[in-house]
Design an enzyme around this catalytic site. Structure first.
Site, PDB file in Angstrom:
ATOM      1  CD  GLU A  79      -6.513 148.000  48.662  1.00  0.00           C
ATOM      2  OE1 GLU A  79      -5.324 147.625  48.735  1.00  0.00           O
ATOM      3  OE2 GLU A  79      -6.841 149.203  48.707  1.00  0.00           O
ATOM      4  CG  HIS A 135      -2.875 145.310  47.296  1.00  0.00           C
ATOM      5  ND1 HIS A 135      -2.919 146.017  48.481  1.00  0.00           N
ATOM      6  CD2 HIS A 135      -1.782 144.515  47.364  1.00  0.00           C
ATOM      7  CE1 HIS A 135      -1.880 145.660  49.225  1.00  0.00           C
ATOM      8  NE2 HIS A 135      -1.185 144.759  48.571  1.00  0.00           N
ATOM      9  CE  LYS A 162       2.325 144.434  48.682  1.00  0.00           C
ATOM     10  NZ  LYS A 162       1.583 143.461  49.525  1.00  0.00           N
TER      11      LYS A 162
END
Length: 246
Positions: A79, A135, A162
């Site tokens: 990531e 991510h 997130k």
């Protein structure tokens, strides 16, 4: 949500500055330099040249950070980070960083830990909050997939969720902001942090707060992800935008 003296998920997004230095001396010095001017400090322990001993210097970093919230992040190579260990090693390092309560927040990659709920329970026992993250440095998934990812991360018991994605077109940036707005509207008590990376996505780092994103990341010396603005300039831009609306 209040973290030390900082209220997040309310008003102007907080600015978080990643610290990516390699040595303990440089890390502590860097944290000391920025602590008065940033909202949150992120220590990227995957850059530390002795990552397995990260918990050993965490008390020094906590002291250097003063009253600023400290986010500890071990970003994996998958990531965009530098940690190449396995899931067991990843979990062990995060557990040790949580054990003494010096971290206010710890980032946990959603796909890096098989039993993420158990890890988050341990954090909460130590009064450490979690940022469950994902991510994608290659693309921006469609809106349905991005929204489902935020929902899945929230379902783990995360304190903050997130999502960072890489845009290929302007439409991708709009899609990320749309998903952010929808998630925040339906889950107002779950702080959400989103960003569209790279040059195309810079606007999301500036205007994300309008759509519900409560933290944005600004660089000092070296950017830890594509598209990060210099943090003092970012703070000034956010202040101008905030005051223009009053």
């Amino acid at each position: 949500m209040k973290i030390r003296n900082l209220e997040i998920n309310k008003g102007r997004p907080a600015v978080c500055v990643p610290v990516t230095d390699r040595t303990a001396e440089d890390i502590v010095s860097h944290v000391s330099e920025i602590t008065e001017q940033t909202d949150i400090i992120e220590w990227r322990i995957d850059y530390y040249d002795d990552v397995d001993r990260s918990a050993m210097i965490l008390p020094e970093i906590r002291e250097a950070a003063g009253d600023r919230p400290l986010l500890v992040t071990l970003r994996t190579e998958q990531e965009g980070g530098e940690f190449r260990g396995n899931s067991s090693g990843y979990t062990d390092i995060l557990n040790r960083c949580a054990a003494d309560g010096n971290a206010d927040l710890i980032d946990v990659e959603y796909r890096a830990v098989p039993d993420i709920a158990r890890l988050l329970d341990f954090f909460h026992e130590k009064n450490v909050r979690s940022v469950v993250s994902h991510h994608d440095f290659h693309e921006t998934p469609d809106e349905k997939e991005m929204y489902a990812m935020l929902e899945a991360m929230a379902d783990t018991g995360a304190d903050i969720v997130k999502l960072a994605v890489m845009p290929q077109t302007v439409h991708d940036v709009l899609a990320l902001l749309s998903v952010t707005y929808r998630f925040h509207a339906l889950h107002p008590k779950t702080p959400v942090v989103t960003m569209s990376m790279g040059r195309l996505g810079v606007v999301s780092r500036i205007a994300g707060g309008t759509f519900g994103s409560c933290i944005t990341f600004g660089a000092d010396r070296v950017a830890s992800a594509p598209g990060q603005l210099e943090y003092l300039e970012l703070k000034q831009i956010l202040r101008i935008l905030d005051e223009a609306g009053k």
